[in-house]
Design an enzyme around this catalytic site. Structure first.
Site, PDB file in Angstrom:
ATOM      1  N   LYS A 103      -4.406 -10.792  -6.460  1.00 36.03           N
ATOM      2  CA  LYS A 103      -5.339 -10.935  -5.784  1.00 36.03           C
ATOM      3  C   LYS A 103      -6.616 -10.009  -6.050  1.00 36.03           C
ATOM      4  O   LYS A 103      -6.681  -8.992  -6.419  1.00 36.03           O
ATOM      5  CB  LYS A 103      -5.284 -10.742  -4.227  1.00 36.03           C
ATOM      6  N   LYS A 125       1.003  -1.362  -0.325  1.00 30.27           N
ATOM      7  CA  LYS A 125      -0.201  -0.033   0.340  1.00 30.27           C
ATOM      8  C   LYS A 125       1.061   1.129   0.103  1.00 30.27           C
ATOM      9  O   LYS A 125       0.408   2.951  -0.568  1.00 30.27           O
ATOM     10  CB  LYS A 125      -1.364  -0.608   1.205  1.00 30.27           C
ATOM     11  N   LYS A 132     -10.785  -4.630  -3.400  1.00 26.90           N
ATOM     12  CA  LYS A 132     -11.391  -4.087  -3.457  1.00 26.90           C
ATOM     13  C   LYS A 132     -10.454  -2.020  -3.999  1.00 26.90           C
ATOM     14  O   LYS A 132     -11.401  -2.129  -4.058  1.00 26.90           O
ATOM     15  CB  LYS A 132     -12.568  -4.032  -2.713  1.00 26.90           C
TER      16      LYS A 132
HETATM   17  P1  ATP Z   1      -8.471  -3.170   0.447  1.00 25.70           P
HETATM   18  O1  ATP Z   1      -8.057  -3.861  -1.211  1.00 25.70           O
HETATM   19  O2  ATP Z   1      -8.428  -2.185   1.288  1.00 25.70           O
HETATM   20  O3  ATP Z   1      -7.735  -3.969   1.024  1.00 25.70           O
HETATM   21  P2  ATP Z   1      -9.926  -6.198   0.381  1.00 25.70           P
HETATM   22  O4  ATP Z   1     -10.379  -6.309  -0.421  1.00 25.70           O
HETATM   23  O5  ATP Z   1      -8.591  -6.423   0.688  1.00 25.70           O
HETATM   24  O6  ATP Z   1      -9.551  -4.517   1.223  1.00 25.70           O
HETATM   25  P3  ATP Z   1     -10.616  -6.493   3.320  1.00 25.70           P
HETATM   26  O7  ATP Z   1     -11.403  -5.204   4.086  1.00 25.70           O
HETATM   27  O8  ATP Z   1      -8.386  -6.086   3.278  1.00 25.70           O
HETATM   28  O9  ATP Z   1     -10.693  -6.186   1.628  1.00 25.70           O
HETATM   29  O10 ATP Z   1     -11.138  -7.819   3.525  1.00 25.70           O
HETATM   30  C1  ATP Z   1     -11.663  -8.525   4.792  1.00 25.70           C
HETATM   31  C2  ATP Z   1     -11.744  -9.857   4.253  1.00 25.70           C
HETATM   32  O11 ATP Z   1     -11.569 -10.474   2.519  1.00 25.70           O
HETATM   33  C3  ATP Z   1     -10.217 -10.236   5.325  1.00 25.70           C
HETATM   34  O12 ATP Z   1     -10.457 -11.482   5.842  1.00 25.70           O
HETATM   35  C4  ATP Z   1      -9.327 -10.716   3.787  1.00 25.70           C
HETATM   36  O13 ATP Z   1      -8.416 -11.196   3.681  1.00 25.70           O
HETATM   37  C5  ATP Z   1     -10.639 -11.467   2.775  1.00 25.70           C
HETATM   38  N1  ATP Z   1      -9.727 -11.178   1.267  1.00 25.70           N
HETATM   39  C6  ATP Z   1      -9.709 -10.613   0.628  1.00 25.70           C
HETATM   40  N2  ATP Z   1      -9.967 -10.642  -0.781  1.00 25.70           N
HETATM   41  C7  ATP Z   1     -10.222 -11.303  -0.403  1.00 25.70           C
HETATM   42  C8  ATP Z   1      -9.505 -12.262  -1.354  1.00 25.70           C
HETATM   43  N3  ATP Z   1      -9.018 -11.754  -2.869  1.00 25.70           N
HETATM   44  N4  ATP Z   1      -9.873 -14.215  -1.864  1.00 25.70           N
HETATM   45  C9  ATP Z   1     -10.329 -14.239  -0.455  1.00 25.70           C
HETATM   46  N5  ATP Z   1     -10.511 -13.304   0.554  1.00 25.70           N
HETATM   47  C10 ATP Z   1     -10.085 -12.559   0.475  1.00 25.70           C
END
Ligand code: ATP
Ligand code: LTN
Length: 329
Positions: free
Chosen positions: A195, A112, A198
């Protein structure tokens, strides 16, 4: 001992199918295993610039998605991190027990912070794992359901617990991350080596996408050379990702999914994966919309914060006493 389960999602953007499969879908099952503390990590969402109105709307969405996924507010404390002040108070204490070296090695911080100028990197982004560790230990959580990307932060929390307990006695509960065997890392549909995330929305399926968009996105997912529907993360990352999505949504193994698609070509395979996503998201969105319209999440969050504060304040007091802060009342 009954289990204590804790997890959070930060309201930084639109939730994706990765969030859903990685965590949301499985949370209701946790209610049978023990006491659940499930929250919206809104203070964590401030670690990168975000528009206030967007943050508020994302928080409403996550609360509503938690409920739409099947969490029962009578059995779970569902709350906003910022409404339980013990998180911030414990953070102020715990920041002294994690070190600059270990924080700077965190993959999430490296990824980040690489996207912003050094002069613009907030202290909160760097210290993110301190707040996350505080979230976890406040509830004496022993199980922390997360996707793969958060494992490193839970490991760091374990280091903190060891360090703290060695110094002050057995004050903090040791947590453990729990990840799905498959589906803990759903990949981007446009670049299956990355990955689905969001905050980097290329190749995402959003939980709020309309069904025509969902189908279009799955149909245009990047596939691999060859024509066989086989799981091979290295040689066929695109097909493997779609197989994983299908298996998770249907609650079957990868081997069972492969068997189902053995005579399929890519086009028909994708059509059926798209249908599986639609079958899951359509009723889910309906439940979500009812919750948003009725604003029932507000009462749930209020009661959740009350229940969570009761537990969190007890831990906070225990920690304050352990480190030597005088208690006057
Ligand atoms: P950001 O992109 O803002 O870092 P993010 O999409 O990774 O956000 P988080 O709020 O960090 O979302 O994640 C919420 C939960 O979803 C966490 O437990 C994270 O590990 C899980 N998660 C996020 N992306 C994935 C993915 N692609 N596959 C499986 N689990 C995920
Ligand atoms: N860092 C997590 C969100 C989060 C969390 C937590 C998860 C904040 N505090 C405590 C589990 C336990 C994320 O980015 N998904």
């Amino acid at each position: 001992m009954a289990e204590r389960i804790l997890t959070g999602i930060k309201p930084t953007g639109q939730l994706t199918l990765g969030n859903y499969i990685g965590v949301l879908k499985n949370l209701p099952k946790m209610m049978d295993r023990g006491e659940c503390f499930i929250f919206i990590a809104d203070l964590h969402a401030l670690t990168l610039p975000i528009d206030p109105e967007v943050l508020r709307q994302n928080s409403v969405d996550i609360a509503s998605f938690y409920l739409a996924a099947g969490l029962d507010p009578k059995r779970v404390a569902l709350f906003l991190q910022s409404e339980v002040s013990a998180h911030s108070e414990l953070n102020a204490i715990m920041q002294n027990y994690l070190y600059m070296g270990e924080l700077s090695r965190m993959t999430q911080f490296k990824e980040k912070s690489a996207k912003i100028k050094e002069s613009g990197i907030g202290l909160g982004l760097f210290a993110y794992p301190v707040l996350m560790a505080s979230d976890i230990v406040l509830y004496d959580a022993n199980i922390v359901p997360v996707g793969e990307d958060q494992i490193q932060h839970v490991e760091l929390t374990r280091d903190l617990v060891n360090r703290f307990n060695q110094r002050y006695g057995n004050v903090l509960q040791m947590p453990k991350a729990e990840m799905r065997k498959i589906g803990a890392r759903i990949m981007s549909l446009s670049d299956p080596t990355k990955k689905m995330s969001k905050s980097d929305p290329k190749g995402d399926i959003f939980l709020k996408d309309d069904m025509a968009t969902v189908r279009k996105k799955v149909m245009s997912a990047v596939t691999d050379s060859g024509s066989e529907v086989k799981y091979d993360e290295e040689k066929k990352p695109g097909i493997s990702n779609l197989l994983t999505i299908y298996a998770c949504l249907k609650d079957i193994t990868i081997a069972e999914a492969e068997k189902h698609f053995v005579d399929y070509r890519y086009g028909d395979f994708k059509k059926e994966v798209a249908q599986a996503v639609v079958d899951e998201l359509e009723p889910f969105q309906k439940r979500y919309q009812e919750i948003v319209d009725s604003k029932s999440y507000l009462e749930v969050l209020k009661e959740g914060a009350r229940k969570a504060s009761e537990v969190a304040n007890k831990t906070l007091l225990r920690v304050k006493k352990a480190v030597g802060l005088l208690i006057s009342k």
